[in-house]
Design a protein around this motif. Structure first.
Motif, PDB file in Angstrom:
ATOM      1  N   ALA A 195     -89.689  71.769  -9.324  1.00 18.81           N
ATOM      2  CA  ALA A 195     -89.306  71.067  -8.103  1.00 18.81           C
ATOM      3  C   ALA A 195     -90.198  71.385  -6.914  1.00 18.81           C
ATOM      4  N   GLU A 196     -90.925  72.521  -6.980  1.00 17.41           N
ATOM      5  CA  GLU A 196     -91.625  72.991  -5.785  1.00 17.41           C
ATOM      6  C   GLU A 196     -93.118  73.191  -6.002  1.00 17.41           C
ATOM      7  N   GLY A 197     -93.728  72.410  -6.863  1.00 17.30           N
ATOM      8  CA  GLY A 197     -95.176  72.433  -7.002  1.00 17.30           C
ATOM      9  C   GLY A 197     -95.725  73.557  -7.842  1.00 17.30           C
ATOM     10  N   GLY A 198     -94.864  74.300  -8.522  1.00 12.19           N
ATOM     11  CA  GLY A 198     -95.301  75.388  -9.379  1.00 12.19           C
ATOM     12  C   GLY A 198     -95.403  76.713  -8.656  1.00 12.19           C
ATOM     13  N   PHE A 199     -95.252  77.805  -9.416  1.00  9.98           N
ATOM     14  CA  PHE A 199     -95.431  79.142  -8.857  1.00  9.98           C
ATOM     15  C   PHE A 199     -96.921  79.438  -8.700  1.00  9.98           C
ATOM     16  N   TYR A 200     -97.252  80.308  -7.787  1.00 16.75           N
ATOM     17  CA  TYR A 200     -98.638  80.767  -7.663  1.00 16.75           C
ATOM     18  C   TYR A 200     -99.043  81.479  -8.960  1.00 16.75           C
ATOM     19  N   ASP A 201    -100.338  81.448  -9.226  1.00 19.33           N
ATOM     20  CA  ASP A 201    -100.858  81.948 -10.502  1.00 19.33           C
ATOM     21  C   ASP A 201    -100.475  83.396 -10.782  1.00 19.33           C
ATOM     22  N   VAL A 202    -100.337  84.205  -9.756  1.00 16.75           N
ATOM     23  CA  VAL A 202    -100.065  85.624  -9.965  1.00 16.75           C
ATOM     24  C   VAL A 202     -98.721  85.863 -10.635  1.00 16.75           C
ATOM     25  N   TYR A 203     -97.822  84.880 -10.578  1.00 16.42           N
ATOM     26  CA  TYR A 203     -96.486  85.113 -11.117  1.00 16.42           C
ATOM     27  C   TYR A 203     -96.406  85.052 -12.638  1.00 16.42           C
ATOM     28  N   THR A 204     -97.264  84.281 -13.275  1.00 17.19           N
ATOM     29  CA  THR A 204     -97.217  84.230 -14.741  1.00 17.19           C
ATOM     30  C   THR A 204     -97.480  85.605 -15.351  1.00 17.19           C
TER      31      THR A 204
END
Length: 433
Positions: free
Chosen positions: A119-128
């Motif tokens: 819903a919000e454009g995806g998490f920033y890459d660091v979160y994966t």
């Protein structure tokens, strides 16, 4: 900003449509309580807002929601004690990649995290690499604190610097001149969760050093790591407040506001608190200090480049909790736009959202220029363990402050070569290679 409402997030945990979309509290057992433990925020108003929201959440969820705020350096001890005893808070704030460290003690929250990201454009890459373990989200990404160097604009101009130095060598020269005037650079090398590792890891990387290579083999005994320690030894003696060895994440804030240091790595809180307490925090001329504070976007560059490490936060639901479904429902409620937005705006850029859509929020058009640097800060951050995988072993290295202690030992008189070899030995005990 378009953030999914009740319908967009209703699927995050079973039964949410009846709770959030139909606006009807679930039939949890009477007297059910949900206990959330978070840090004491460096923006006090952020905790005030969460406390204000607790009764609203209680009404929406049909259960009593309570927040407990503790010193951030006590979080891991509290989590460990709860896991060992099998009792404690239902939800804990996690930092960095703690999901790897506590993977066996938390539940899969993919059903909450994935709808939020969608819903919000995806998490920033660091979160994966930080919150996803074995293909499952083991913590729900919440926010990121983008560090920058807060500095006194007029003081740097006194020694000929019209902007913050772009390289470590230039910073060393400027800091040396400032220290001679009784205005040193302030930096902690203590055992503290934020301002020490977010300085020492980027310093290591910027000289080309790393804990491990891509395969996870320990490679810290390198030319880059050695040169970074040698740099720190000179920088510390010539330009830093040497009392920083004993500082935690609050000392540099207080020293800056007291006019004892000229610059320090920190979040937006130094500027925000100085402005919100402008009648109390004054410069040497009796003027509000915030008017003389600027934030440099990143730490200086070294021979290998310029890299940040920012503090990311998430929330984990504990396996021992008897209220796991309620905890997931609450986390979905917390991330609804009308709830999260109030907390987000109170922060004014200190804590930014874990998802990219909030970069477009109108708040960024209203806040002061020194805070604008935090708008996109989360795009670039690394996580410790680089260049290898971010595993529980990397988290253990961080938790034991091995990288920070390598520099602390160096500035306390240990030869740079010996400090690096010491770190190598400690890392091999953990990585086994």
């Amino acid at each position: 900003i378009k953030v999914g409402g009740a319908a967009g997030l209703a699927a995050a945990a079973g039964g949410l449509e009846g709770i959030l979309a139909a606006r009807r509290a679930p039939a949890y057992a009477q007297g059910t309580k949900l206990h959330i433990v978070r840090w004491n925020d460096f923006i006090p108003e952020a905790d005030v807002e969460l406390r204000r929201q607790a009764p609203e959440a209680s009404k929406a969820l049909g259960a009593e929601v309570t927040f407990e705020f503790i010193n951030a350096n006590d979080l891991q001890a509290r989590i460990t004690a709860a896991i060992q005893s099998g009792a404690g808070a239902d939800i804990f704030m996690f930092q960095y990649n703690w999901a790897h460290l506590y993977a066996n003690a938390v539940v899969d929250v993919s059903d909450v995290a994935e709808p939020i990201a969608k819903a919000e454009g995806g998490f920033y890459d660091v979160y994966t690499p930080s919150a996803k373990v074995g293909g499952k989200w083991l913590a729900v990404p919440h926010s990121i604190i983008g560090n920058a160097v807060a500095y006194r604009r007029s003081w740097l101009k006194e020694v000929g610097a019209t902007q913050f130095p772009k390289t470590w060598d230039d910073l060393r020269k400027v800091a040396a001149l400032l220290k001679k005037k009784g205005k040193p650079y302030g930096q902690t090398l203590g055992h503290t969760f934020g301002d020490a590792p977010t300085f020492t890891y980027p310093l290591l990387w910027s000289f080309g050093g790393a804990e491990t290579d891509a395969s996870g083999k320990v490679v810290i005994n390198s030319k880059g790591a050695l040169e970074s320690v040698k740099f720190m030894q000179a920088f510390w003696k010539e330009g830093c407040d040497e009392g920083g060895l004993a500082w935690d994440d609050t000392n540099n804030n207080r020293a800056f506001h007291a006019g004892e240091i000229s610059a320090t790595l920190n979040g937006a809180s130094i500027y925000i608190v100085a402005k919100r307490q402008k009648d109390k925090i004054k410069d040497e001329k009796g003027e509000p200090m915030f008017q003389d504070i600027e934030n440099a976007g990143l730490l200086p560059a070294g021979p290998a480049g310029q890299f940040p490490l920012y503090l990311n936060h998430s929330h984990a639901v504990m396996k021992y909790s008897k209220n796991q479904k309620l905890a997931k429902t609450f986390l979905t409620w917390l991330h609804k736009k009308e709830n999260y937005e109030k907390w987000f705006q109170v922060n004014e850029g200190y804590s930014v959202a874990a998802t990219t859509a909030w970069e477009k929020h109108s708040m960024w058009d209203r806040i002061d220029k020194p805070l604008q640097v935090f708008r996109t800060a989360a795009r670039r951050t690394r996580i410790f363990g680089h260049a290898g995988p971010t595993t529980a072993k990397a988290t253990e290295v961080f938790t034991k402050y091995i990288i920070t202690d390598m520099y602390a030992k160096g500035v306390q008189g240990m030869k740079a070569e010996d400090a690096v070899r010491w770190a190598e030995g400690e890392l091999k005990k953990i990585y086994g290679a």
